[in-house]
Design a protein around this motif. Sequence first.
Motif, PDB file in Angstrom:
ATOM      1  N   ASP A  37      53.042  17.854  37.558  1.00 16.52           N
ATOM      2  CA  ASP A  37      53.332  19.280  37.432  1.00 16.52           C
ATOM      3  C   ASP A  37      53.269  19.940  38.806  1.00 16.52           C
ATOM      4  O   ASP A  37      52.196  20.313  39.285  1.00 16.52           O
ATOM      5  CB  ASP A  37      52.325  19.923  36.480  1.00 16.52           C
ATOM      6  N   ARG A  59      42.199  13.810  31.800  1.00 23.24           N
ATOM      7  CA  ARG A  59      42.042  13.618  30.354  1.00 23.24           C
ATOM      8  C   ARG A  59      40.866  14.443  29.828  1.00 23.24           C
ATOM      9  O   ARG A  59      40.945  15.045  28.754  1.00 23.24           O
ATOM     10  CB  ARG A  59      41.847  12.137  30.041  1.00 23.24           C
ATOM     11  N   ASP A  77      48.008  18.083  29.742  1.00 27.47           N
ATOM     12  CA  ASP A  77      49.162  17.297  29.319  1.00 27.47           C
ATOM     13  C   ASP A  77      49.465  16.236  30.372  1.00 27.47           C
ATOM     14  O   ASP A  77      48.811  16.172  31.417  1.00 27.47           O
ATOM     15  CB  ASP A  77      50.376  18.204  29.078  1.00 27.47           C
TER      16      ASP A  77
END
Length: 319
Positions: A125, A253, A258
Motif C-alpha cells: 500500500d 497481521r 489487509d
Amino acid sequence: MPTPMPWHERQQVPLYLAALAIGAAVGLLAPALAHPAELAIQPVLALLLYATFLGVPFARIGAAVRDVRFLAAALGVNVLLVPVVVWALSRVVADDPALLVGVLFVLLTPCIDYVIVFAGLAGGDRERLLAVSPVLMVAQMLLLPPLLWLFAGGELARSIEPGPFLEAFALLVVAPLLAAGLTQLAAARTRVGARVEAAVSASMVPLMMATLAVVVASQIAGVAGRIGALLLAVPVLVAFVVVMVPIGMVAGRAAGLDVPGRRAVVFSGVTRNSLVVLPLVLALPAAYDLAPLVVVTQTLVELLAMIVLVRLVPRLVPA
C-alpha cells in the motif's frame, strides 16, 4: 486505474547498482578525482535531500494519525522492535567504534522515500506509506540521538565536535526540509510552484545515482586497504534484512491489516534511511572514517535485497 510508474522508477535497483559500480571504478582507477568528488558530495546531497523531503506529504500527517492500525504497526516495528534487533546485531561490530557507529546510524532510521516505490512494486500500500512517512521522519529525528547515546555510550557524544555536525545538520537536513515545505506550499497555490515540484520530484533517481557515485568515488581508494574490516559489517546488514521480514509480517497481521498494508509494513521495517543520515555520518571526526562507507554498503546490501523481496514478499504475504 493507478498511474504507471515511470521507467526510471521501475528500474531503480539496476540504475543504483550501476552508479555504485561507476563510482568505485572512478575512485580506484583515478584516485586524483577523490578530492573533487568529495567536494561535490555536499551540494549533490543537499539537492537529493530536497527532492526526498519534497516527496514527504507533511500536510497529510493528520490522515496518517487517523489510520490507527497502520500507524501502530509501522511505529511499533520501527520505533520499538528495530532498536532491539539493531542492538543485538550490532554487538558483532561493537569492538570497532567506526563500524558500530555506521551500523547504528543507518539501521536505526526508517526509510521515507524509495521504500514507497519498492513496496508498490510488491503490491504494498503505497498511499499508506506515503501518509505515514512524515510521522516516521519526525520520530527518527527525535529518537536517533538518545538511541545512539544508549547503544554507543557517552564516549561517542564526547568525541563529536558539535560545530561541523550542527553545520551539516543545518545545511543538509534543516535547509532542504524547509525548502521542501515552502515548495509544497507554493505548489498548492501557483502553477510555477507545481511545475518546480514536479520537476524536482522527477529528478530523484538521477540525484540518487549521482550521490552514490560521488560518495563511493571519494572514499573507495582511501579505505581499500581496510576492506576486511568493512566486510565485518556485511553479515550484520544482511541479518537485519532477514530478521525484519518475519517481524514485519507478524506485526502487520497482529494489527489486522489487509494484504497490501501488511506488505507495506514489511518493507517499512526492512528499508533504512541512508540518504538522510549520510551527511551526518560524513560530519563525524576522522576516527569514524569507515562509518560513511558502512552507510553506502548498507545501501548496496539493501538494493540487492529489494531485488529479492519485490518477488518474495508477495509469496510470503499472498493475496
